[in-house]
Scaffold this motif. Sequence first.
Motif, PDB file in Angstrom:
ATOM      1  N   TRP A 118       0.820  -1.207   0.000  1.00  0.00           N
ATOM      2  CA  TRP A 118       0.000   0.000   0.000  1.00  0.00           C
ATOM      3  C   TRP A 118       0.859   1.264   0.000  1.00  0.00           C
ATOM      4  CZ3 TRP A 118      -5.572   0.491   1.572  1.00  0.00           C
ATOM      5  CH2 TRP A 118      -6.276  -0.685   1.282  1.00  0.00           C
ATOM      6  N   LYS A 119       2.078   1.149  -0.459  1.00  0.00           N
ATOM      7  CA  LYS A 119       2.948   2.324  -0.545  1.00  0.00           C
ATOM      8  C   LYS A 119       2.336   3.349  -1.493  1.00  0.00           C
ATOM      9  CE  LYS A 119       7.566   3.820  -1.983  1.00  0.00           C
ATOM     10  NZ  LYS A 119       8.871   3.388  -2.567  1.00  0.00           N
ATOM     11  N   ILE A 120       2.376   4.610  -1.096  1.00  0.00           N
ATOM     12  CA  ILE A 120       1.812   5.682  -1.924  1.00  0.00           C
ATOM     13  C   ILE A 120       2.853   6.135  -2.938  1.00  0.00           C
ATOM     14  CG2 ILE A 120       0.937   8.050  -1.903  1.00  0.00           C
ATOM     15  CD1 ILE A 120      -0.235   7.452   0.868  1.00  0.00           C
ATOM     16  N   LEU A 121       2.473   6.097  -4.207  1.00  0.00           N
ATOM     17  CA  LEU A 121       3.358   6.519  -5.293  1.00  0.00           C
ATOM     18  C   LEU A 121       3.082   7.978  -5.636  1.00  0.00           C
ATOM     19  CD1 LEU A 121       3.019   3.406  -7.637  1.00  0.00           C
ATOM     20  CD2 LEU A 121       4.778   3.853  -5.919  1.00  0.00           C
ATOM     21  N   SER A 122       4.113   8.696  -5.968  1.00  0.00           N
ATOM     22  CA  SER A 122       3.972  10.110  -6.335  1.00  0.00           C
ATOM     23  C   SER A 122       3.617  10.229  -7.809  1.00  0.00           C
ATOM     24  CB  SER A 122       5.285  10.850  -6.054  1.00  0.00           C
ATOM     25  OG  SER A 122       5.194  12.190  -6.480  1.00  0.00           O
ATOM     26  N   GLY A 123       2.494  10.895  -8.095  1.00  0.00           N
ATOM     27  CA  GLY A 123       2.035  11.032  -9.470  1.00  0.00           C
ATOM     28  C   GLY A 123       2.270  12.430 -10.027  1.00  0.00           C
ATOM     29  N   ARG A 124       1.544  12.753 -11.082  1.00  0.00           N
ATOM     30  CA  ARG A 124       1.679  14.040 -11.772  1.00  0.00           C
ATOM     31  C   ARG A 124       0.317  14.694 -11.904  1.00  0.00           C
ATOM     32  NH1 ARG A 124       4.996  14.584 -15.896  1.00  0.00           N
ATOM     33  NH2 ARG A 124       4.526  16.790 -15.595  1.00  0.00           N
ATOM     34  N   ASP A 125       0.265  15.993 -11.672  1.00  0.00           N
ATOM     35  CA  ASP A 125      -0.960  16.760 -11.912  1.00  0.00           C
ATOM     36  C   ASP A 125      -1.193  16.965 -13.408  1.00  0.00           C
ATOM     37  OD1 ASP A 125      -1.815  17.145  -9.325  1.00  0.00           O
ATOM     38  OD2 ASP A 125      -0.902  19.132  -9.121  1.00  0.00           O
ATOM     39  N   LEU A 126      -2.451  17.157 -13.741  1.00  0.00           N
ATOM     40  CA  LEU A 126      -2.820  17.729 -15.031  1.00  0.00           C
ATOM     41  C   LEU A 126      -3.130  19.219 -14.858  1.00  0.00           C
ATOM     42  CD1 LEU A 126      -3.474  17.365 -18.033  1.00  0.00           C
ATOM     43  CD2 LEU A 126      -5.735  16.498 -17.378  1.00  0.00           C
ATOM     44  N   PHE A 127      -3.480  19.606 -13.664  1.00  0.00           N
ATOM     45  CA  PHE A 127      -3.806  20.988 -13.334  1.00  0.00           C
ATOM     46  C   PHE A 127      -2.643  21.925 -13.695  1.00  0.00           C
ATOM     47  CE2 PHE A 127      -3.846  24.267  -9.810  1.00  0.00           C
ATOM     48  CZ  PHE A 127      -4.928  24.988 -10.302  1.00  0.00           C
ATOM     49  N   ARG A 128      -2.969  22.919 -14.525  1.00  0.00           N
ATOM     50  CA  ARG A 128      -2.034  23.965 -14.950  1.00  0.00           C
ATOM     51  C   ARG A 128      -0.781  23.426 -15.654  1.00  0.00           C
ATOM     52  NH1 ARG A 128      -2.414  28.466 -10.013  1.00  0.00           N
ATOM     53  NH2 ARG A 128      -4.539  29.142 -10.532  1.00  0.00           N
ATOM     54  N   LYS A 129      -0.887  22.260 -16.240  1.00  0.00           N
ATOM     55  CA  LYS A 129       0.218  21.731 -17.036  1.00  0.00           C
ATOM     56  C   LYS A 129       0.075  22.179 -18.496  1.00  0.00           C
ATOM     57  CE  LYS A 129       2.738  19.379 -14.141  1.00  0.00           C
ATOM     58  NZ  LYS A 129       2.149  19.811 -12.875  1.00  0.00           N
ATOM     59  N   THR A 130       1.146  21.994 -19.258  1.00  0.00           N
ATOM     60  CA  THR A 130       1.120  22.294 -20.687  1.00  0.00           C
ATOM     61  C   THR A 130       0.762  21.021 -21.446  1.00  0.00           C
ATOM     62  OG1 THR A 130       2.775  24.047 -20.486  1.00  0.00           O
ATOM     63  CG2 THR A 130       2.462  23.085 -22.675  1.00  0.00           C
ATOM     64  N   VAL A 131      -0.309  21.087 -22.211  1.00  0.00           N
ATOM     65  CA  VAL A 131      -0.780  19.941 -22.991  1.00  0.00           C
ATOM     66  C   VAL A 131      -0.639  20.272 -24.470  1.00  0.00           C
ATOM     67  CG1 VAL A 131      -2.700  18.394 -23.502  1.00  0.00           C
ATOM     68  CG2 VAL A 131      -2.403  19.300 -21.178  1.00  0.00           C
ATOM     69  N   GLY A 132       0.056  19.430 -25.195  1.00  0.00           N
ATOM     70  CA  GLY A 132       0.198  19.599 -26.635  1.00  0.00           C
ATOM     71  C   GLY A 132      -0.781  18.702 -27.370  1.00  0.00           C
ATOM     72  N   ILE A 133      -1.555  19.275 -28.263  1.00  0.00           N
ATOM     73  CA  ILE A 133      -2.538  18.523 -29.049  1.00  0.00           C
ATOM     74  C   ILE A 133      -2.099  18.549 -30.508  1.00  0.00           C
ATOM     75  CG2 ILE A 133      -4.933  18.412 -29.824  1.00  0.00           C
ATOM     76  CD1 ILE A 133      -5.767  19.631 -27.193  1.00  0.00           C
ATOM     77  N   VAL A 134      -1.919  17.370 -31.077  1.00  0.00           N
ATOM     78  CA  VAL A 134      -1.503  17.243 -32.468  1.00  0.00           C
ATOM     79  C   VAL A 134      -2.723  16.857 -33.294  1.00  0.00           C
ATOM     80  CG1 VAL A 134       0.037  16.074 -34.075  1.00  0.00           C
ATOM     81  CG2 VAL A 134       0.792  16.524 -31.727  1.00  0.00           C
TER      82      VAL A 134
END
Length: 337
Positions: free
Chosen positions: A140-156
């Motif tokens: 049950w170790k907690i893994l560190s993830g990544r936000d989508l909030f205020r990130k840069t998203v590239g759409i192709v």
Amino acid sequence: MSGKSHRVVVTQNFFDPDTRRYLEKAGCEVVQAELPPGSADRNMDHDTLVSLLAGADGWIVGHAMVTRELMQALPDLKIISRRGVGYERVDCEAARDLGKVVCIAAGGNDASVADHTLAMMLAVGHRLRETQANMIDGNWKILSGRDLFRKTVGIVGLGRIGKSLVQRLQGFQARILVTTRTRDAAYAETSGVEYCDLDHLLRESDYVSLHAPLTDATRFLIDAKAMAMMKEDAILVNAARGGLVDDRALLETLRRGHLFGAALDTFVSEADATYQPVTAALLTLPNVVATPHAGASTKEGLIRTNRVAAECVVAVLCGGRLNPDCVVTDGRTPPPA
């Protein structure tokens, strides 16, 4: 509307009763193929399709290969209507030569695929697959993830699905970069997207999401060189077409630890069996979230695309007006008034 009964064959597993009734009310006899469990029309060979479609006026198709040879063997077939928006598996030049119409279900699955794309972004970023696998093993170790909030998203690619994704990303206050063939300044003003070239998008984006068609120009658009341009902790998402990404290069990139992860709904192996071992290897990686080209397959999305595909069939067989957004090629001469 013509009084003649038109034979329409459906080679999809899910075809809702309301759309069937719509076709029947328009004077069509609807024949739905009975596919083995877990099978799809892409698994049907030439002879099976010829036998099934003999005498058919219309065909509502999923992912079967629609070749010149097949269409030549079906002289009565007037319209091939895809329940979906891709058409790379249809020989459109042959259809035009043979006087047939090819349509797609434009606008039917935009919301479903955009929702699926967003879900996959979040799943990879928050490491949901890894976390649940660990918990099943008692870790049950907690893994560190990544936000989508205020990130840069590239759409192709900025078609209907790309624009639907833009709407959803606005709620995350994301900075949105877009690479597309045509740039609409008015849309950029209202949506807040920033147009740029592909290299800039790859270097700047925390998430890169592909929504382009598969053509000779876009095949392996994201290759080893393109992946090397991406941030080491970026996430690559392909919910568009297998072949936009060089899956073999992606496998090696992920194994080297370059990229945070990948979300894949489409694979090269869908069209090229030699890539099946590559797909199998990708599926084993803990930072890959994968689905079997299922982005459009919500109940609501399938009902919408069924209806759009059926409307195209009725327009061609019963003398109505085709939605121009749905027409890939129209080989009829002269065209209807």
